[in-house]
Design an enzyme around this catalytic site. Structure first.
Site: not given
Ligand code: 21W
Length: 245
Positions: A88, A116, A154, A169
């Site tokens: 993150p 963690e 993709r 797209d």
């Protein structure tokens, strides 16, 4: 795309990869994804992958040795691999990053963490890039790895089949998609816009472009700073501004 995933939850990946577009691409060998259970690279009876943090504090830290042994087993050649940790605190991925990864010729080895944190020495000695999928907190790296593999796969030629190309797209055009309708022509008092039933292909193309610009102006105006608008786009945008006032 050839990649490896190192995780303590291999089943999450098997479930996702057995269905849909990616399931078919794997079957057809357009992409290769090998899933490795991190616990297979432990050496103790309890297959331990975590331990207490030096310095104290809440939460457990993933041990370094199983990651080193798993990466070594997945791709022993250093120059032949690119190790990506899902984190993150990593660099946020967008469509440009997905496109860059779809051109990668080395094996991509994804490291998924739980608990963690992962011991910092894994990052120092093993990891090439740390990437995040966005500013929200998940319970582990697995979903993030799936998101990235899905977005990258993709873009590989043949994966989507020839009926739909990734170039159509919304994010490769750089603006949001226009509204879509199918039958019936009226549903719960909501009619399909007249122009779409007209058969006038020039009018349809202009309507779609205008609606796509409308949505982008309303929801994601910052996207318009990143693309070159045509003279026709500017005309449609000024029409939208006039309709607003
Ligand atoms: C969540 C691990 C939070 C560690 C600041 C200081 C991989 C992820 C993940 C996870 C923490 C990604 C803290 C978007 C994600 C992932 C699990 C650390 C404590 N914060 N992209 N101390 N979101 N998440 N939290 O959660 O592994 S890519």
């Amino acid at each position: 795309m050839k990649c490896d995933v190192i995780t303590i939850f291999p089943e999450i990946f098997h479930a996702y990869f057995s269905e849909g577009v990616l399931g078919r691409a794997l079957q057809r060998e357009l992409i290769e994804v090998r899933i490795h259970d991190l616990r297979d690279y432990t050496t103790d009876k309890h297959r331990t992958v975590d331990d207490y943090p030096y310095g104290g504090g809440a939460g457990m830290v993933m041990k370094p040795e199983p990651f080193f042994d798993a990466v070594e087993a997945a791709c022993p050649e250093r120059a032949g691999r690119r190790v990506i940790m899902l984190n993150p605190a990593g660099k946020k991925v967008d469509q440009d990053v997905a496109e860059e990864l779809s051109r990668e010729t080395r094996r991509i080895v994804f490291l998924c963490g739980r608990y963690e944190a992962i011991d910092e020495r894994v990052k120092i000695a093993l990891v090439d890039d740390e990437i995040s999928i966005g500013d929200y907190i998940l319970t582990g790296g697995e979903l993030a790895a799936l998101v990235i593999i899905d977005a990258v796969a993709r873009l590989i030629p043949g994966v989507l089949g020839d009926e739909r190309s990734a170039e159509e797209d919304s994010f490769s055009s750089g603006i949001l998609d226009y509204p879509h309708f199918t039958r019936p022509p009226v549903f719960m008092d909501m009619p399909v816009p007249e122009v779409l039933l007209s058969g006038n292909h020039r009018e349809i193309r202009l309507w779609r472009r205008k609606e796509a610009l409308r949505r982008t102006l309303e929801r994601r105006p910052e996207l318009l700073d990143r693309i070159r608008l045509s003279d026709e786009d500017y005309r449609l945008v000024s029409e939208l501004r006039r309709e607003e006032s």
